[in-house]
Scaffold this active site. Sequence first.
Site, mmCIF file in Angstrom:
data_model
loop_
_atom_site.group_PDB
_atom_site.id
_atom_site.type_symbol
_atom_site.label_atom_id
_atom_site.label_comp_id
_atom_site.label_asym_id
_atom_site.label_seq_id
_atom_site.Cartn_x
_atom_site.Cartn_y
_atom_site.Cartn_z
ATOM 1 N N SER A 1 49.022 35.463 41.100
ATOM 2 C CA SER A 1 48.063 35.721 42.176
ATOM 3 C C SER A 1 48.788 35.427 43.486
ATOM 4 O O SER A 1 49.811 34.721 43.485
ATOM 5 C CB SER A 1 46.881 34.764 42.009
ATOM 6 O OG SER A 1 46.072 34.743 43.158
ATOM 7 N N TYR B 1 42.417 26.466 41.147
ATOM 8 C CA TYR B 1 42.883 27.801 40.710
ATOM 9 C C TYR B 1 44.314 28.017 41.209
ATOM 10 O O TYR B 1 45.189 28.446 40.445
ATOM 11 C CB TYR B 1 41.947 28.885 41.252
ATOM 12 C CG TYR B 1 42.386 30.297 40.923
ATOM 13 C CD1 TYR B 1 42.355 30.758 39.609
ATOM 14 C CD2 TYR B 1 42.845 31.158 41.915
ATOM 15 C CE1 TYR B 1 42.762 32.048 39.295
ATOM 16 C CE2 TYR B 1 43.256 32.456 41.610
ATOM 17 C CZ TYR B 1 43.212 32.896 40.305
ATOM 18 O OH TYR B 1 43.622 34.175 39.987
HETATM 19 N N1 NAP Z 1 40.401 39.850 40.423
HETATM 20 C C1 NAP Z 1 41.190 39.260 41.302
HETATM 21 O O1 NAP Z 1 40.927 39.258 42.522
HETATM 22 C C2 NAP Z 1 42.484 38.641 40.836
HETATM 23 C C3 NAP Z 1 43.445 38.356 41.817
HETATM 24 C C4 NAP Z 1 44.635 37.754 41.426
HETATM 25 C C5 NAP Z 1 44.854 37.479 40.103
HETATM 26 N N2 NAP Z 1 43.892 37.756 39.167
HETATM 27 C C6 NAP Z 1 44.199 37.420 37.776
HETATM 28 O O2 NAP Z 1 44.126 38.595 37.007
HETATM 29 C C7 NAP Z 1 43.860 38.236 35.655
HETATM 30 C C8 NAP Z 1 42.768 39.151 35.117
HETATM 31 O O3 NAP Z 1 41.585 38.926 35.835
HETATM 32 P P1 NAP Z 1 40.580 40.095 36.240
HETATM 33 O O4 NAP Z 1 40.559 40.177 37.715
HETATM 34 O O5 NAP Z 1 40.844 41.309 35.455
HETATM 35 O O6 NAP Z 1 39.187 39.402 35.832
HETATM 36 P P2 NAP Z 1 38.138 39.730 34.670
HETATM 37 O O7 NAP Z 1 37.643 41.125 34.817
HETATM 38 O O8 NAP Z 1 37.162 38.610 34.716
HETATM 39 O O9 NAP Z 1 39.005 39.651 33.340
HETATM 40 C C9 NAP Z 1 39.502 38.429 32.840
HETATM 41 C C10 NAP Z 1 39.866 38.612 31.388
HETATM 42 O O10 NAP Z 1 40.341 37.352 30.877
HETATM 43 C C11 NAP Z 1 39.638 37.078 29.688
HETATM 44 N N3 NAP Z 1 39.534 35.661 29.354
HETATM 45 C C12 NAP Z 1 38.995 34.658 30.058
HETATM 46 N N4 NAP Z 1 39.064 33.506 29.355
HETATM 47 C C13 NAP Z 1 39.680 33.818 28.181
HETATM 48 C C14 NAP Z 1 40.046 33.070 27.058
HETATM 49 N N5 NAP Z 1 39.796 31.756 26.938
HETATM 50 N N6 NAP Z 1 40.675 33.699 26.031
HETATM 51 C C15 NAP Z 1 40.933 35.028 26.099
HETATM 52 N N7 NAP Z 1 40.581 35.793 27.132
HETATM 53 C C16 NAP Z 1 39.965 35.182 28.169
HETATM 54 C C17 NAP Z 1 38.257 37.674 29.929
HETATM 55 O O11 NAP Z 1 37.546 37.775 28.720
HETATM 56 P P3 NAP Z 1 36.008 37.290 28.600
HETATM 57 O O12 NAP Z 1 35.220 38.472 29.078
HETATM 58 O O13 NAP Z 1 35.865 37.003 27.144
HETATM 59 O O14 NAP Z 1 35.842 36.075 29.476
HETATM 60 C C18 NAP Z 1 38.649 38.999 30.536
HETATM 61 O O15 NAP Z 1 39.047 39.905 29.542
HETATM 62 C C19 NAP Z 1 43.505 36.759 35.648
HETATM 63 O O16 NAP Z 1 44.611 36.015 35.206
HETATM 64 C C20 NAP Z 1 43.212 36.467 37.115
HETATM 65 O O17 NAP Z 1 43.474 35.127 37.454
HETATM 66 C C21 NAP Z 1 42.720 38.340 39.514
#
Ligand code: NAP
Length: 232
Positions: A132, A145
């Site tokens: 991130s 975070y």
């Molecule tokens: N969105 C942003 O602004 C942003 C920015 C920078 C970095 N990121 C990073 O990008 C990555 C993906 O996030 P996203 O934005 O795509 O959010 P998201 O739509 O909430 O997706 C997160 C994914 O992680 C899974 N997850 C959470 N806890 C888990 C666990 N214990 N075991 C296995 N899977 C788990 C979720 O599954 P469940 O549905 O089962 O919870 C979901 O599939 C993350 O690492 C996040 O920190 C996001």
Amino acid sequence: MKRIIITGATSGIGMAVAKQAAKDHKLLLLGRNVEVLEKLKTELVGEHKVMACDVTDVAQCNAAIAEAKSGFGGVDVLINNAGLGYFDPLVSGNLDQWHHMVDVNIKGVLNMFHGCLPHLLETKGHVVNIGSVASHHVFPDSGVYAATKHALFAISESIRVELMGKVRVTTISPGAVNTDFINKTTNEELHGKMKDYFATAMNPDSVALQIMNAITAPADSVVNEIILRPFR
Ligand SMILES: NC(=O)c1ccc[n+]([C@@H]2O[C@H](COP(=O)([O-])OP(=O)(O)OC[C@H]3O[C@@H](n4cnc5c(N)ncnc54)[C@H](OP(=O)(O)O)[C@@H]3O)[C@@H](O)[C@H]2O)c1
């Protein structure tokens, strides 16, 4: 054609990568909601596998990795995407949520990396860690975070310096992306303030495209980090 494991493929960035990678690669899609994964599989071109895997559970991680090894014959790419963030000021911080971020964002990454490493050494494979902008900057109300994403970047750097020439590593460090991410925040005031910003931020497909570029880079080079911010 690469054999790719994606954690957290049920939503957001993980699902977007699955959709972009499906045509040319073999995927093992992991997540906690197998129904969502089964449905996703029916929408993808090609033969892929899905499996339940909570990345905080070492046995589930190892079982998933064994499935990739036996089903595909090896692992070329591990995409450590599963992760979450709870935004809250330190003074009102919830210790359970702090621990949960550490468990998923750091220990989950280590669980998958540890299990995959012998296979990645066999294939001169590639680890893609989803960091991130918070891997480099600390913003108010998201300090824990940021701590987990700083740790993730340190893990990536450790792979780079220790396993140079043996395993590739890329950190993808996005700013705000329009996914379900922001809806994990239980602080209603902060959620209310931030949700519109995230709703108009980057599309997860834009992040997925950079992940695809990193894993298909020419063999004589490695993309160690991509920082991607909304352009607005
Ligand atoms: N969105 C942003 O602004 C942003 C920015 C920078 C970095 N990121 C990073 O990008 C990555 C993906 O996030 P996203 O934005 O795509 O959010 P998201 O739509 O909430 O997706 C997160 C994914 O992680 C899974 N997850 C959470 N806890 C888990 C666990 N214990 N075991 C296995 N899977 C788990 C979720 O599954 P469940 O549905 O089962 O919870 C979901 O599939 C993350 O690492 C996040 O920190 C996001």
